[in-house]
Design an enzyme around this catalytic site. Structure first.
Site, mmCIF file in Angstrom:
data_model
loop_
_atom_site.group_PDB
_atom_site.id
_atom_site.type_symbol
_atom_site.label_atom_id
_atom_site.label_comp_id
_atom_site.label_asym_id
_atom_site.label_seq_id
_atom_site.Cartn_x
_atom_site.Cartn_y
_atom_site.Cartn_z
ATOM 1 N N THR A 116 0.834 -1.370 -0.111
ATOM 2 C CA THR A 116 0.103 0.013 0.011
ATOM 3 C C THR A 116 0.895 1.262 0.062
ATOM 4 O OG1 THR A 116 -1.774 -1.206 1.154
ATOM 5 C CG2 THR A 116 -1.859 1.295 1.405
ATOM 6 N N TYR A 131 5.699 -11.981 5.413
ATOM 7 C CA TYR A 131 4.615 -11.092 4.772
ATOM 8 C C TYR A 131 4.228 -12.195 3.582
ATOM 9 C CZ TYR A 131 2.389 -7.249 2.125
ATOM 10 O OH TYR A 131 1.615 -6.368 1.133
ATOM 11 N N LYS A 151 2.244 -11.538 8.246
ATOM 12 C CA LYS A 151 0.954 -10.770 7.834
ATOM 13 C C LYS A 151 0.492 -11.358 6.349
ATOM 14 C CE LYS A 151 -0.315 -6.830 5.091
ATOM 15 N NZ LYS A 151 0.010 -5.850 4.160
ATOM 16 N N VAL A 192 -3.779 -5.420 9.192
ATOM 17 C CA VAL A 192 -3.053 -4.321 8.420
ATOM 18 C C VAL A 192 -3.778 -3.813 7.276
ATOM 19 C CG1 VAL A 192 -0.648 -3.787 7.589
ATOM 20 C CG2 VAL A 192 -0.780 -5.685 9.365
#
Lengths: 318, 318, 318, 318
Positions: free
Chosen positions: B63, B151, B179, B223
């Site tokens: 992001t 991740y 994540k 998140v």
């Protein structure tokens, strides 16, 4: 070469875009460790390639582990390579990156070192549509100081540069060709057909397994990893294909297929080609076999197996 | 601020790994252009988030357009963010890169700026096998000065971090959580089940569409991109989920789904989420809407559509 | 039920479309060999399921190895199942096929046997676009004598039924719901949000790992393979989720995750779920463990490992 | 064979496996509607192909829409085709199916009708590993009454038949060759190299865009869709490639690329090749243009565009 005030090795190779043809090895990057070039190996390898008659060098491609290298090292490699080559053959510089600003900085260094052209695959993190890809390449092409080759590598970038996209982009004056590493010659032949009326657009293939056939049908040449090891073989294959000497093509293609089948199939996962190639160059005494993370060089047992194979093949070729 | 010898804002957030919980927005990166931060926007956004009660900040993620940013800017962003946050909430720093040396340099900067933890997706150019992935993460974890979150982002990296790989890596003292941005909660629930006896391993989800349900079943938090716009909403959703207050969860989840469905679906191709989010933040007056190549911000017509939608949603939330 | 001349077990289950809810196991198909039903096993299994309180049966799905079965056997299975069930619970019949004519013939048999509804995944050989998918489903829905559930199974069919496509198709009076086996609840939650104002459209999930959370947020239920083994457990999980009894949901979900993690992870390749499930049913004495080509049942060593696991789990559940 | 009362055209084409060579069009299936053959069209088309000099016919392949056809029609097509061909050229019959029992029934019909060989792609619903693929093909090969060609079609079946798998399977006496429709000649050339010492194993390509090059390098021929329209052209291309007459190969290959580029690129989504081909055959007056679900024939506007293109191309070829 004539004496001038400019150091002779900084003179640009003056070459019309349509003149990029032949065997342009995607040079492996000789490394001592994650952040240091094996400079002696680099010199050895470049002399080996030029002596082998290659038509150019392509640095910082997939085979050069470009995306795994720290930036300072990438810039250094451009400088050292151009310095060693001294204009004897064209140098193509890979500027593929997810950050366009870093691609532009690499392009600037390439220009300053008098490289001949740039090569860029699509950015490979975000998933893009074809219109986004066009915008990206236009943005890039508008800002680079050297001509550009597109680089189709869908297995790594998650996007295929569609034939219509290639045709559209070919109209940009900076975009002079494409290297296709898909292995899909149905796609490549569509490009050849679509672009045949564009004189100054050169279409190369990556995988050496398809160089023979694509050159026979109009391809500009091969950016073949195996030419790092045996440049002369690939150059001869290219010449035979251009001449339409099918018997010779078949014989040489057979050797290339033996290399591909034997040397690139040790080890597991996606990168056995790259691991086998770099290990073979090390076994040939040309340079270090260090591979940058996330890839790793062969273990002892794999290296031993490769050594036997390599010797057998060297006997047939040399 | 109290005078000390050490600048107070450089004091590390002293936080046990198991204490990472809650809403940690993947912060967008406010930009003026390809190579310049929008510093005023950065300050606005960070204050907006902290005021909204978020439990941490995650910079340089997908992001945050991390892979599109030039390196100097990435380092600068770490410094500025930590400087603004001044230890009020933990700062997690994305170090995802194809070149491990660059990841290590980013980690070093994060450490010097007293960030709390690092986050790394798999390298995303070469196709790797799970054993290669394990070697990569071990290499990285052995060399970083801060704890690390894995991740999982298979749509962008071409590899799923398999549950067995996660379990294996969790034994490394530096690796403290994961994540998951796959959206696949069948996978995420397998991780939760597999890791439930590992006290100090935190499992977060990326997509805000699944925060409610995963927190109710034991996830550490979200998140969530939308928390850039409406931090309070996501924090309240998280608290309701932890408390098991299903009625409240359903109501707030419904608002999140409205945001997801309305704001992230304008525009085409893979990145409409990111384009919608950054445009909305710009419309809210928080920061510049500039998107770095290869993505592009909305055109006028798309922006106008979004403005209407955003106003409707803001009325419901604020 | 009123006395009539028609045999009671041929009376249609009169059920409004919105009333499909709960646990509807995707029934495995008990087989003696490639072309013969294990009829005794079929009867055992159906009684086991109905006694377990399931809200319906779904035959000829992926778990039922539908696409591997010869056509005569598929028709026979519909007849036998409806004959055994005798209207005690709704029977849903999978008609997924690449040849729409064969799907229609299966639908006809389902109607004649008084099944309750049909289920169809997209045709899975040619790669289709969403508009082609819409045309396909409209063609099918216009010609079937029973209501239809869409079946999203992108890993097997190579196409995701996009939310907009679902919304469009939901307007067809015959199309009353969707079963999603993607495991991606970010997608599923988008469907739930998009369809919340369509009263008579039911959204089920396939993977049992996500039943708890999706039912808590508005899903209609689970078409869960594990319910073949332990129907009561899944029914209780469903009830707890509907009631919003989070503590109970967490406990039961944990058992489901243990089943998923332990029973479905023996053996290699894509179908370890299916192999583990069918082998467990055989070990429980319910039916034959024969799997139709191209899948194969476990070897002795795998079966022995599963037996130990199964006994451990049975102790916790029964 | 002993004299019998059976008509001579039911005598098997007695052909050694290594003798399958040349152009073997994957015949489209002329249809009146979803469940009825266009018998007049079938006769026209077969005579057109045999007159065009093709070396065999392949029915019930992807181009024949096999997987979309009801079973009764598939069996009928085998009977009618063999009856019309009357042994003038070998008939290869596609038996690809997800249900192996149905494949075996098709094989039986093929045998009874004196077809020459069978062709089977991997089952295309479940995701298989290579060992499962080997087991599947062995199961099939052990039970069929005719020799078998493997059929590699990864875009549709989700699995690539790896070179090692091909080599292993080639040792089965019933398995005599492979047709590769991947378009990836890097893969195909590996097969050619690997199998060059296996005398009786024939390697064909599907996509006509790669017939020229693969035949020049040792391929057995092309199973090319375009040969339905212009059989003579493809036969001449094949002969020129075998003879190594490069000039002629280049000219004819150019025409094939024009067909591919112009005729197969109208319409959207994955199947524009098939739609263009069938529509062209209809425009040529050979047979009905009906396409079975889930594909659809061109609309009026697309058909009109194709008509103009087709006329232009016909002038160059005829």
């Amino acid at each position: 070469m004539i004496e001038t005030n400019l150091p002779i090795y900084y003179m640009a190779v003056n070459i019309a875009s349509s003149q990029f043809r032949g065997i342009i090895p995607p040079m492996i990057t000789p490394l001592n460790n994650e952040s240091e070039l094996d400079l002696k190996g680099l010199r050895n390898l470049i002399e080996h390639l030029i002596k082998g008659g290659v038509h150019g060098l392509f640095i910082l491609g997939t085979t050069g582990e470009s995306t795994s290298l720290p930036y300072a090292l990438r810039h250094r490699l451009i400088e050292e390579t151009c310095d060693i080559v001294k204009g004897r053959v064209p140098v193509l510089v890979g500027i593929t990156d997810t950050a366009v600003s870093e691609s532009l900085r690499l392009a600037e260094t390439a220009k300053q070192c008098c490289a001949s052209a740039l090569v860029a695959a699509p950015p490979y993190y975000f998933s893009l549509g074809q219109p986004e890809l066009i915008e990206y390449y236009e943005y890039l092409a508008d800002r680079i100081p050297l001509p550009l080759f597109l680089y189709n590598m869908p297995s790594h970038t998650k996007i295929n540069i569609e034939p219509d996209t290639v045709e559209y982009l070919s109209k940009h004056e900076k975009i002079i060709g494409l290297k296709d590493s898909s292995g899909n010659t149905a796609y490549f032949n569509k490009l050849l057909y679509k672009m045949k009326d564009y004189d100054d657009f050169s279409l190369f293939v990556g995988p050496e397994e398809v160089t023979a056939e694509t050159v026979m049908l109009g391809g500009a040449g091969g950016v073949n990893g195996g030419a790092n090891m045996f440049p002369r073989l690939y150059v001869e294959l290219y010449s035979a294909a251009v001449a339409g000497d099918i018997e010779k093509v078949r014989d040489l293609h057979d050797l290339v297929m033996e290399i591909s089948t034997e040397i690139y199939s040790i080890g597991k996962y996606g990168s056995s080609y790259l691991k086998g190639l770099k290990c073979a160059l090390n076994l040939m005494g040309l340079c270090s076999g260090y591979m940058s993370s996330p890839l790793h060089q062969f273990n002892k047992e794999e290296k031993d197996r490769l050594e036997i194979i390599l010797k057998k093949i060297q006997k047939k070729i040399l």
